[in-house]
Design an enzyme around this catalytic site. Structure first.
Site, PDB file in Angstrom:
ATOM      1  N   SER A 135       0.818  -1.215   0.000  1.00  0.00           N
ATOM      2  CA  SER A 135       0.000   0.000   0.000  1.00  0.00           C
ATOM      3  C   SER A 135       0.853   1.267   0.000  1.00  0.00           C
ATOM      4  O   SER A 135       1.943   1.313   0.583  1.00  0.00           O
ATOM      5  CB  SER A 135      -0.935   0.034   1.210  1.00  0.00           C
TER       6      SER A 135
ATOM      7  N   TYR B 249      -2.989   1.473  10.088  1.00  0.00           N
ATOM      8  CA  TYR B 249      -2.811   0.679   8.864  1.00  0.00           C
ATOM      9  C   TYR B 249      -1.436   0.925   8.248  1.00  0.00           C
ATOM     10  O   TYR B 249      -0.733  -0.017   7.867  1.00  0.00           O
ATOM     11  CB  TYR B 249      -3.910   1.055   7.868  1.00  0.00           C
TER      12      TYR B 249
END
Length: 684
Positions: A569, A582
């Site tokens: 990501s 995250y």
């Protein structure tokens, strides 16, 4: 063997096909062909053939006497009328007067006389069917018949078993010469009800479909009864170790050993199919199993499935499992050396230009455990295992009544290297990932499912791992190519290990890991409780580490390198507000990918990361999109296309990046950004 003819079933099929314009003759030919093809002791995977002589009308309405004979590529067990192409009989019969006919000219003759030009190539044994006068002709490779003909004294034994009711044809390679010889044997005694072909199989014939089929089953039963009555005691058993290693211990070692090295760390990998049963183990525990394996295949047709025969390994001692990899490799090297010598010695006998097939075994016998079929696809590996079971049955029968002596390898060579098979091989181009196994975590989600499907489309077998077993199975079904789905909590190390073990059990190993699973928690980092952050680390970091550890464990045993791919990501390098729970573990995972590249590059294991952003998925749901766009003060559309290209990025785009890394053989420690362009997330 049970006779499966049923009048009711036969007539129903005739009636069903009549509605589609199929004649009674052809419908009954289909019916008995399926009966024969459904019995593996008679035919396997495209082997055997059948025919009937009838009439057919061509495209301009002219009626011809034809031979409907099994076409190339059709499986008798599921054959349809179009799998029995009609060939003009007159031209075939005229060919008998020729003194010689090459294989290429024989195929051309048969194709030139097809009623339907789009039909598949008729069987290589079409002329044999044509030269026999009977309306219906059946041919199988019955294991019981092979037990009788795979002997040094096969002609005398055949006479003893069948008497004068069956003609005997000495071995000749299938084609024009065999067709003429078989017809000559029949004409020397037209009272025979069939032909026994040395080292090959059996033909039966009749005036109708039932008679030909009944005769096939009858004479196979005659052979089986003879073996049962005259069988001698079984051979001495090998001494096995006190504790055997398991198939799971061996599979990655063996799969790596049979991979074909192409130089510079490149391999053509095989899929392995493990098969075992009491009958298999009982036979391969023989003290003479290596001798049997070295003698060859039970019928020449099997050479296209398991080459010159199986490879036999010694029983694996669990106490010495650390040394067993070198034992496997030495046996594979010996098999390959013998195969090269077999090719070179036989290829040099004429001026025909041939391409040597890879020299790796396709069937491995392991005393105490079972056998492994090897193939470039799972289908091919399973076929090799199926063939192995029938090879065992034929050899067991041959040894029971005599001494297993199949066709010599010198005589086998012309069939394995038949010119028409060589042409087929030359046109058969594997896909980029053929022979490879990919395991995808989070495989039922948008990115995981797209990646699994793309990899399967490119030849890989996918193992789709997801918390939801039902969704994993559905994703595997959609991916195709015999992919499998496994329900797994990847934060549980035991379940993660079990998922990889399942991949080994089904395919023999793992070559590519796509560590993709993840989930996001929102909140300012200073306000997060420890439990939430630790939960995120378990899924977004430690699960990636667990997956990579398991993949590397298997890859090192295989010794053929591999690829680790991580979905890290853009948050790993360009954190977003209230997304620390995250992004922080994702940043750790990015550096985890580089550490694996550093520590395992010397073993040919590559490790790369993909930084994706704003992909509609189970992680970035509609609700999350609304939340994130609101946090940035833009519309949802602007948020999803907020990149330099001004375009939304999809799961398929991410899948393409993973595929790129799987194929980029000289790239490791790389990070690829898939976000449509975000300068703030650019690494360089």
């Amino acid at each position: 063997m049970k006779n499966l003819w049923n009048d009711g079933d036969a007539e129903k099929l005739v009636a069903d096909y009549a509605e589609r314009g199929v004649s009674r003759d052809l419908a009954l030919r289909v019916y008995t062909t399926r009966l024969l093809g459904g019995e593996p002791r008679l035919v396997l995977h495209g082997g055997g053939n059948t025919s009937c002589k009838t009439k057919a009308t061509d495209l301009v309405g002219d009626e011809w006497d034809v031979l409907c004979v099994k076409g190339s590529g059709w499986d008798m067990g599921v054959i349809e009328p179009q799998g029995l192409p009609a060939v003009k009989l007159g031209a075939l019969l005229k060919a008998r007067s020729l003194k010689k006919l090459s294989d290429e000219d024989m195929v051309a003759l048969q194709r030139a006389n097809l009623i339907d030009p789009s039909s598949p190539n008729p069987s290589v044994e079409t002329l044999l069917h044509a030269f026999l006068p009977h309306k219906f002709v059946d041919h199988t490779h019955s294991t019981a018949i092979l037990a009788i003909v795979d002997q040094d004294d096969s002609e005398a034994l055949s006479e003893k078993v069948f008497g004068s009711k069956m003609g005997y044809v000495p071995y000749i390679m299938p084609g024009f010469d065999l067709a003429k010889a078989a017809a000559d044997v029949f004409e020397a005694d037209p009272t025979v009800e069939g032909l026994i072909l040395d080292k090959h199989g059996i033909f039966t014939f009749g005036d109708d479909a039932k008679q030909a089929y009944d005769r096939m089953i009858h004479y196979v039963n005659v052979a089986e009864d003879f073996i049962g009555r005259h069988g001698k005691p079984r051979t001495e058993k090998a001494v096995l170790p006190a504790r055997l290693a398991t198939a799971a211990d061996l599979a990655p070692m063996l799969r790596g050993a049979v991979a074909v090295a192409r130089g510079e760390g490149r391999f053509d990998r095989m899929i392995s199919d493990f098969r075992t049963s009491d009958a298999i183990v009982d036979f391969i525990n023989s003290a003479r199993i290596a001798d049997y394996a070295g003698r060859g295949v039970s019928t020449p047709d099997l050479s296209i499935r398991i080459k010159t025969g199986p490879m036999a390994l010694p029983a694996p001692d669990l106490a010495k499992i650390g040394d067993y990899k070198s034992v496997i490799r030495s046996h594979v090297e010996a098999f390959a050396k013998d195969y090269r010598a077999y090719f070179e010695s036989n290829d040099g006998l004429d001026d025909i230009k041939r391409t040597m097939l890879d020299p790796m075994p396709r069937l491995t016998l392991v005393p105490g455990l079972g056998m492994f079929g090897h193939g470039r696809t799972l289908k091919d590996a399973r076929i090799a295992s199926d063939v192995g079971e029938m090879w065992i049955e034929a050899v067991r029968g041959a040894e029971a009544v005599g001494d297993f002596r199949p066709l010599s390898k010198a005589d086998l060579f012309p069939l394995e290297y038949w010119s028409l098979e060589q042409a087929k091989l030359a046109s058969n181009k594997p896909k980029p990932l053929t022979g490879q196994v990919v395991l995808v975590t989070g495989g039922a989600g948008a990115i995981g499912a797209a990646t699994a499907k793309l990899f399967a489309d490119n030849g890989a077998h996918a193992v789709i791992v997801d918390l939801d077993a039902t969704k994993a199975a559905e994703a595997a079904r959609k991916a195709g190519n015999n992919s499998i789905g496994i329900g797994t909590d990847i934060t549980d190390p035991g379940e993660m290990r079990a998922a990889f073990d399942k991949a080994v059990a089904v395919f023999g190993g793992v070559d590519i890991l796509v560590s993709n699973a993840g989930a996001a928690w929102e909140g300012r980092i200073g306000e997060l409780d420890d439990a939430t952050l630790r939960k995120s680390f378990e899924l977004n970091f430690f699960a990636h580490q667990s997956a990579a550890q398991n993949a590397v464990r298997i890859m090192l045993e295989q010794g053929t390198g591999g690829v680790l791919l991580f979905n890290t990501s853009k948050q790993a390098v360009n954190p977003g507000p209230k997304f620390g729970a995250y992004g922080i573990p994702k940043a750790a995972t990015l550096f985890l990918s580089r550490q694996y590249a550093l520590d395992y590059g010397a073993h040919g294991i590559r490790s790369n990361a993909v930084n994706a952003d704003r992909i509609r998925s189970g992680l970035l749901t509609d609700a999350m999109i609304a939340s994130r766009s609101g946090a940035r003060g833009v519309s949802e559309k602007e948020y999803m296309s907020g990149n330099l290209l001004g375009q939304e990025v999809t799961a398929q785009d991410v899948a393409q990046a993973f595929l790129h890394h799987a194929l980029a053989e000289r790239t490791t420690a790389d990070v690829t950004t898939v976000d449509g362009g975000n300068i703030a997330a650019a690494l360089r």
